[in-house]
Scaffold this motif. Structure first.
Motif, PDB file in Angstrom:
ATOM      1  N   THR A   1      28.345 105.126  93.831  1.00 19.58           N
ATOM      2  CA  THR A   1      29.357 104.631  92.898  1.00 19.58           C
ATOM      3  C   THR A   1      30.764 104.742  93.456  1.00 19.58           C
ATOM      4  O   THR A   1      31.696 104.177  92.868  1.00 19.58           O
ATOM      5  CB  THR A   1      29.286 105.412  91.573  1.00 19.58           C
ATOM      6  OG1 THR A   1      29.514 106.804  91.833  1.00 19.58           O
ATOM      7  CG2 THR A   1      27.918 105.235  90.918  1.00 19.58           C
TER       8      THR A   1
ATOM      9  N   GLU B   1      33.677 100.889  90.896  1.00 18.63           N
ATOM     10  CA  GLU B   1      33.629  99.881  89.846  1.00 18.63           C
ATOM     11  C   GLU B   1      34.198 100.446  88.551  1.00 18.63           C
ATOM     12  O   GLU B   1      33.942 101.597  88.197  1.00 18.63           O
ATOM     13  CB  GLU B   1      32.192  99.411  89.594  1.00 18.63           C
ATOM     14  CG  GLU B   1      31.659  98.488  90.674  1.00 18.63           C
ATOM     15  CD  GLU B   1      30.340  97.863  90.286  1.00 18.63           C
ATOM     16  OE1 GLU B   1      29.884  98.114  89.149  1.00 18.63           O
ATOM     17  OE2 GLU B   1      29.761  97.129  91.104  1.00 18.63           O
TER      18      GLU B   1
ATOM     19  N   ALA C   1      34.419  99.131  84.589  1.00 18.23           N
ATOM     20  CA  ALA C   1      33.999  98.135  83.587  1.00 18.23           C
ATOM     21  C   ALA C   1      33.306  96.952  84.239  1.00 18.23           C
ATOM     22  O   ALA C   1      33.506  95.795  83.839  1.00 18.23           O
ATOM     23  CB  ALA C   1      35.195  97.680  82.761  1.00 18.23           C
ATOM     24  N   GLY C   2      32.493  97.230  85.268  1.00 15.73           N
ATOM     25  CA  GLY C   2      31.743  96.178  85.929  1.00 15.73           C
ATOM     26  C   GLY C   2      32.539  95.363  86.914  1.00 15.73           C
ATOM     27  O   GLY C   2      32.000  94.403  87.505  1.00 15.73           O
TER      28      GLY C   2
END
Length: 320
Positions: free
Chosen positions: A95, A114, A116-117
């Motif tokens: 991540t 990332e 919120a996508g």
């Protein structure tokens, strides 16, 4: 230049070894509400970056043009992703991806994650730290740690000598050791020091460029730094009060001023730890030795020269 707003908070943090890309560094990372300060070192240079809320907002918008969010949202995500890596903790590398780049006198740590996508990018653009910052954050605390450790070793050596004297007293009074494997030789500090330097030290594989900082050293570093900051605030308070008194007129009510001067802030009334006592004693040892104290009896004695003049004794013997 070293920031004065959160010096104490940064100084209280230990240096921790971190892996960024293929490089090993020592790091200090402090994250506030919407500001941060990062220090990195490879033991040849020290880099730092101090970012305010407005600077974070501007850089976040510059690196993430597709994201529209308040600075609090940017910073909350940045802190949650970057803090574990820069604090030497385990983090999910799937991540958050970190990379390191050296160029001229700057050091850039790039972060990709990332939010919120949507891909989120950040850069820690660290510049070479001034000598004052290196001294305050690295050199002085480590020197203080060595002085505390030296004091601790001296006290342990004295304790071993007393233990040997206690064991010898037991033996002279008929005590016998029930297990031969527990028998030890009497402790001699000079012999131990020479053997440690000649025999033990080469086997410890201590490298000059080692970036290892175990938990005990980090804990001692934090304790020493905290005590140093406390003593520094205390001395600054005493200096400021002394400077004010030196330029003030004689008050109309000296008793009231005396009560006001004797009042101490609550943060200075907290008990000092053992490390603080050791550090304060080692720092003030030289100054204490240079100021002789008069005995109470001498201080309380009258100023009459006749009473302080020793009486002459009568000669005894052939010259009587």
């Amino acid at each position: 230049m070293e920031s004065t707003g959160h010096d104490a908070a940064v100084a209280a943090l230990p240096w921790v070894p971190v892996d960024i890309g293929d490089s090993k560094l020592l790091a200090k990372a402090w994250f506030g509400d919407t500001e941060y300060r990062v220090l990195l070192s490879d033991l040849s240079s020290v880099w730092e970056e101090d970012m305010s809320s407005e600077s974070i907002r501007s850089r976040a918008q510059d690196l993430n043009k597709r994201l529209k969010a308040p600075v609090q949202a940017f910073f909350a995500h940045l802190s949650s992703v970057a803090r574990p890596c820069l604090s030497g903790q385990l983090y999910d590398q799937s991540t958050a991806h970190f990379s390191l780049e050296h160029h001229d006198k700057r050091l850039t740590v790039r972060l990709k994650s990332e939010l919120a996508g949507v891909p989120f990018y950040w850069e820690f653009r660290c510049a070479l730290a001034p000598v004052a910052v290196v001294s305050a954050q690295l050199v002085r605390p480590l020197l203080a740690v060595t002085r505390v450790l030296q004091r601790q070793v001296g006290e342990l050596a004295a304790l071993l000598v007393r233990k040997d004297a206690e064991i010898l007293d037991y033996k002279e009074n008929g005590a016998m050791l029930s297990r031969a494997r527990l028998q030890t030789e009497p402790f001699e500090e000079e012999t131990y020091r020479k053997n440690f330097i000649i025999q033990t030290l080469p086997q410890m594989s201590i490298l000059q460029d080692s970036l290892e900082f175990n938990s005990e050293l980090r804990e001692l570093y934090v304790a020493v730094s905290t005590v140093r900051n406390t003593l520094k605030r205390k001395r600054l308070g005493e200096h400021s009060s002394a400077s004010v008194d030196s330029f003030s007129f004689v008050p109309e009510h000296p008793a009231a001023e005396q009560d006001q001067a004797s009042a101490v802030p609550s943060d200075m009334k907290s008990p000092v730890s053992d490390v603080g006592q050791l550090l304060e004693q080692t720092q003030d040892a030289d100054s204490e030795q240079t100021v002789p104290l008069l005995p109470a009896a001498l201080a309380a004695a009258p100023t009459d020269r006749s009473t302080m003049r020793p009486k002459k004794k009568k000669a005894v013997g052939l010259f009587r």
